[in-house]
Design a protein around this motif. Structure first.
Motif, PDB file in Angstrom:
ATOM      1  N   PRO A  93      -8.757   2.662  -7.741  1.00 54.35           N
ATOM      2  CA  PRO A  93      -9.461   3.569  -8.647  1.00 54.35           C
ATOM      3  C   PRO A  93      -9.503   3.061 -10.088  1.00 54.35           C
ATOM      4  CG  PRO A  93      -8.055   4.819  -7.175  1.00 54.35           C
ATOM      5  CD  PRO A  93      -7.742   3.379  -6.938  1.00 54.35           C
ATOM      6  N   VAL A  94      -8.375   2.528 -10.597  1.00 56.21           N
ATOM      7  CA  VAL A  94      -8.348   2.037 -11.977  1.00 56.21           C
ATOM      8  C   VAL A  94      -9.212   0.785 -12.127  1.00 56.21           C
ATOM      9  CG1 VAL A  94      -6.874   1.067 -13.782  1.00 56.21           C
ATOM     10  CG2 VAL A  94      -6.133   3.082 -12.510  1.00 56.21           C
ATOM     11  N   LEU A 151      -2.460   3.294 -13.281  1.00 51.67           N
ATOM     12  CA  LEU A 151      -2.258   4.505 -12.489  1.00 51.67           C
ATOM     13  C   LEU A 151      -0.822   4.597 -11.977  1.00 51.67           C
ATOM     14  CD1 LEU A 151      -3.576   7.036 -11.365  1.00 51.67           C
ATOM     15  CD2 LEU A 151      -4.323   5.701  -9.382  1.00 51.67           C
ATOM     16  N   GLN A 152      -0.203   3.469 -11.698  1.00 51.85           N
ATOM     17  CA  GLN A 152       1.179   3.493 -11.219  1.00 51.85           C
ATOM     18  C   GLN A 152       2.114   4.041 -12.289  1.00 51.85           C
ATOM     19  OE1 GLN A 152       2.284  -0.344  -9.700  1.00 51.85           O
ATOM     20  NE2 GLN A 152       0.621  -0.400  -8.214  1.00 51.85           N
ATOM     21  N   LYS A 153       1.934   3.583 -13.527  1.00 52.58           N
ATOM     22  CA  LYS A 153       2.766   4.083 -14.624  1.00 52.58           C
ATOM     23  C   LYS A 153       2.513   5.573 -14.859  1.00 52.58           C
ATOM     24  CE  LYS A 153       2.866  -0.397 -16.968  1.00 52.58           C
ATOM     25  NZ  LYS A 153       2.472  -1.155 -18.178  1.00 52.58           N
ATOM     26  N   ALA A 154       1.233   5.955 -14.822  1.00 53.03           N
ATOM     27  CA  ALA A 154       0.894   7.361 -15.014  1.00 53.03           C
ATOM     28  C   ALA A 154       1.478   8.214 -13.897  1.00 53.03           C
ATOM     29  CB  ALA A 154      -0.620   7.527 -15.072  1.00 53.03           C
ATOM     30  N   ALA A 155       1.466   7.695 -12.665  1.00 49.13           N
ATOM     31  CA  ALA A 155       2.011   8.438 -11.527  1.00 49.13           C
ATOM     32  C   ALA A 155       3.512   8.649 -11.688  1.00 49.13           C
ATOM     33  CB  ALA A 155       1.713   7.692 -10.230  1.00 49.13           C
ATOM     34  N   VAL A 156       4.223   7.611 -12.090  1.00 53.03           N
ATOM     35  CA  VAL A 156       5.679   7.724 -12.282  1.00 53.03           C
ATOM     36  C   VAL A 156       5.982   8.741 -13.382  1.00 53.03           C
ATOM     37  CG1 VAL A 156       7.719   6.477 -13.101  1.00 53.03           C
ATOM     38  CG2 VAL A 156       6.238   5.445 -11.376  1.00 53.03           C
ATOM     39  N   GLU A 157       5.207   8.693 -14.477  1.00 51.37           N
ATOM     40  CA  GLU A 157       5.433   9.659 -15.555  1.00 51.37           C
ATOM     41  C   GLU A 157       5.143  11.082 -15.095  1.00 51.37           C
ATOM     42  OE1 GLU A 157       3.837  10.468 -20.077  1.00 51.37           O
ATOM     43  OE2 GLU A 157       4.351   8.440 -19.450  1.00 51.37           O
ATOM     44  N   PHE A 187      16.043  -3.217  -5.489  1.00 51.42           N
ATOM     45  CA  PHE A 187      15.697  -2.109  -6.379  1.00 51.42           C
ATOM     46  C   PHE A 187      16.072  -0.809  -5.688  1.00 51.42           C
ATOM     47  CE2 PHE A 187      12.898  -5.623  -7.330  1.00 51.42           C
ATOM     48  CZ  PHE A 187      12.897  -5.675  -8.716  1.00 51.42           C
ATOM     49  N   GLU A 188      16.449   0.180  -6.492  1.00 55.33           N
ATOM     50  CA  GLU A 188      16.783   1.481  -5.901  1.00 55.33           C
ATOM     51  C   GLU A 188      15.533   2.297  -5.596  1.00 55.33           C
ATOM     52  OE1 GLU A 188      20.298  -0.169  -7.043  1.00 55.33           O
ATOM     53  OE2 GLU A 188      18.751   0.300  -8.545  1.00 55.33           O
ATOM     54  N   GLY A 189      14.445   2.045  -6.299  1.00 49.01           N
ATOM     55  CA  GLY A 189      13.220   2.793  -6.060  1.00 49.01           C
ATOM     56  C   GLY A 189      12.004   1.969  -6.393  1.00 49.01           C
ATOM     57  N   GLY A 190      10.837   2.439  -5.929  1.00 44.27           N
ATOM     58  CA  GLY A 190       9.593   1.734  -6.212  1.00 44.27           C
ATOM     59  C   GLY A 190       8.402   2.635  -5.979  1.00 44.27           C
ATOM     60  N   ILE A 191       7.298   2.288  -6.622  1.00 43.47           N
ATOM     61  CA  ILE A 191       6.055   3.050  -6.454  1.00 43.47           C
ATOM     62  C   ILE A 191       5.296   2.494  -5.259  1.00 43.47           C
ATOM     63  CG2 ILE A 191       4.724   1.582  -8.041  1.00 43.47           C
ATOM     64  CD1 ILE A 191       4.441   5.416  -7.879  1.00 43.47           C
ATOM     65  N   TYR A 269     -14.059  10.043  -9.791  1.00 43.89           N
ATOM     66  CA  TYR A 269     -12.935   9.321 -10.374  1.00 43.89           C
ATOM     67  C   TYR A 269     -12.520   9.857 -11.737  1.00 43.89           C
ATOM     68  CZ  TYR A 269     -13.323   6.419  -6.374  1.00 43.89           C
ATOM     69  OH  TYR A 269     -13.330   6.015  -5.063  1.00 43.89           O
ATOM     70  N   ASP A 270     -13.121  10.969 -12.160  1.00 40.52           N
ATOM     71  CA  ASP A 270     -12.738  11.574 -13.439  1.00 40.52           C
ATOM     72  C   ASP A 270     -11.265  12.000 -13.487  1.00 40.52           C
ATOM     73  OD1 ASP A 270     -15.200  11.112 -14.529  1.00 40.52           O
ATOM     74  OD2 ASP A 270     -15.965  13.148 -14.213  1.00 40.52           O
ATOM     75  N   PRO A 271     -10.683  12.538 -12.396  1.00 46.00           N
ATOM     76  CA  PRO A 271      -9.249  12.882 -12.462  1.00 46.00           C
ATOM     77  C   PRO A 271      -8.357  11.680 -12.775  1.00 46.00           C
ATOM     78  CG  PRO A 271     -10.275  13.967 -10.587  1.00 46.00           C
ATOM     79  CD  PRO A 271     -11.275  12.992 -11.125  1.00 46.00           C
ATOM     80  N   VAL A 272      -8.722  10.513 -12.283  1.00 43.48           N
ATOM     81  CA  VAL A 272      -7.944   9.316 -12.578  1.00 43.48           C
ATOM     82  C   VAL A 272      -8.155   8.899 -14.028  1.00 43.48           C
ATOM     83  CG1 VAL A 272      -7.567   6.896 -11.986  1.00 43.48           C
ATOM     84  CG2 VAL A 272      -8.019   8.559 -10.179  1.00 43.48           C
ATOM     85  N   ARG A 273      -9.389   9.000 -14.496  1.00 43.29           N
ATOM     86  CA  ARG A 273      -9.659   8.691 -15.908  1.00 43.29           C
ATOM     87  C   ARG A 273      -8.773   9.540 -16.824  1.00 43.29           C
ATOM     88  NH1 ARG A 273     -15.166   8.335 -13.840  1.00 43.29           N
ATOM     89  NH2 ARG A 273     -15.995   6.232 -14.247  1.00 43.29           N
ATOM     90  N   LYS A 274      -8.654  10.808 -16.491  1.00 47.63           N
ATOM     91  CA  LYS A 274      -7.846  11.712 -17.309  1.00 47.63           C
ATOM     92  C   LYS A 274      -6.371  11.327 -17.247  1.00 47.63           C
ATOM     93  CE  LYS A 274      -6.847  16.636 -18.012  1.00 47.63           C
ATOM     94  NZ  LYS A 274      -7.128  18.017 -17.518  1.00 47.63           N
ATOM     95  N   LEU A 275      -5.899  10.951 -16.061  1.00 47.78           N
ATOM     96  CA  LEU A 275      -4.489  10.636 -15.874  1.00 47.78           C
ATOM     97  C   LEU A 275      -4.094   9.368 -16.627  1.00 47.78           C
ATOM     98  CD1 LEU A 275      -2.056  11.761 -14.277  1.00 47.78           C
ATOM     99  CD2 LEU A 275      -2.661  10.225 -12.416  1.00 47.78           C
ATOM    100  N   ILE A 276      -4.984   8.351 -16.657  1.00 49.13           N
ATOM    101  CA  ILE A 276      -4.617   7.081 -17.263  1.00 49.13           C
ATOM    102  C   ILE A 276      -5.013   6.983 -18.736  1.00 49.13           C
ATOM    103  CG2 ILE A 276      -4.798   5.891 -15.059  1.00 49.13           C
ATOM    104  CD1 ILE A 276      -7.438   4.679 -16.043  1.00 49.13           C
ATOM    105  N   GLN A 277      -5.735   7.975 -19.248  1.00 45.62           N
ATOM    106  CA  GLN A 277      -6.239   7.911 -20.610  1.00 45.62           C
ATOM    107  C   GLN A 277      -5.147   7.618 -21.651  1.00 45.62           C
ATOM    108  OE1 GLN A 277      -5.986  10.208 -23.384  1.00 45.62           O
ATOM    109  NE2 GLN A 277      -7.335   8.858 -24.588  1.00 45.62           N
TER     110      GLN A 277
END
Length: 281
Positions: A93-94, A151-157, A187-191, A269-277
């Motif tokens: 998407p990004v 998007l990965q960073k935005a998802a984690v946040e 690693f203990e966790g991952g996206i 794809y507007d929801p992704v645009r908003k999330l990564i803005q």
């Protein structure tokens, strides 16, 4: 068996074979030349294997000469499509949003899982680690994929964590690499993409957090692609469903989670645009 009866038998066999042969025809010498690109979702040899199955299907069903051109990362996949090195590409998407903004690419179809063109990003941990919530990963080691995958960073946040919460973090490029590194204890966790987490669940991946459903990956085309060519590729992908053993095998090789394709438009794809803005420069 005499000569006449033998010839009759051979003729019958040839006619039966022709009637039972697949309806797909090999592309003609005058067929359009189409190069397909993709974001790097796996190691190169696996990407070539996965995408070649799909390009072979398109070559046979849409009657074009279709080949795959691998890209080492998201940025190159975007630029290859925008600059015409590829004419169609499979994008996150990004990556699609970036390609749309820079080059005006056109969304064609999106793959579906259980009939829906959506996916979620999840946080995965190793079963038995005792980590049951995202907050418990603070001070731990964490794995991301591509450094440019906003998007990965935005998802984690969205799950209550930021990069500075981790003792260390790294970019492992592919979701499969992340799952394997978590299972190995690096690693203990991952996206992870939800379908990858599901595939690694039997090996010991547990999901402890998830985003809301997001618009999924997309096949996009260069804006200069002629409409008849665009339509023929679209129709061939829309026809790819798990209704015959051959088509099911093609989808399985491309991505075991997918069961078909649907048309998609840019506003999806507007929801992704908003999330990564907040992460865009």
């Amino acid at each position: 068996m005499n000569r006449i009866k033998l010839m009759q038998t051979l003729a019958t066999a040839l006619l039966t074979g022709a009637l039972l042969a697949p309806a797909w025809a090999a592309p003609s010498p005058k067929a359009a030349e189409v190069t397909m690109g993709s974001v790097a979702m796996d190691i190169p040899v696996e990407m070539i294997k996965r995408m070649s199955v799909l390009t072979n299907y398109l070559a046979l069903s849409a009657h074009h000469n279709v080949r795959f051109r691998p890209s080492p990362n998201m940025g190159s996949a975007v630029d290859d499509l925008g600059k015409g090195q590829t004419q169609i590409a499979y994008l996150t998407p990004v990556a699609y949003i970036e390609a749309r903004k820079k080059y005006g690419v056109i969304p064609l179809v999106a793959p579906t899982t259980q009939g829906r063109p959506h996916f979620s990003l999840v946080i995965g941990v190793k079963a038995g680690s005792g980590i049951t919530t995202p907050a418990m990963l603070k001070g731990k080691r964490f794995a991301f994929g591509d450094e440019k995958a906003l998007l990965q960073k935005a998802a984690v946040e969205s799950m209550g964590l930021v990069s500075t919460d981790f003792s260390t973090f790294a970019y492992l490029k592919h979701y499969d690499n992340i799952a394997k590194a978590v299972l190995a204890g690096d690693f203990e966790g991952g996206i992870l993409k939800d379908s990858v987490a599901e595939a690694f669940k039997p090996s010991g991946i547990n999901v402890i957090g998830s985003t809301a459903p997001l618009p999924g990956y997309v096949f996009a085309v260069h804006p200069s692609m002629p409409m008849p060519l665009r339509n023929s590729l679209r129709d061939a992908l829309l026809a790819l469903k798990k209704t015959t053993p051959d088509m099911a095998a093609t989808l399985e090789a491309f991505d075991a989670a997918y069961d078909g394709f649907v048309t998609v438009d840019d506003p999806a794809y507007d929801p992704v645009r908003k999330l990564i803005q907040p992460y865009q420069k």
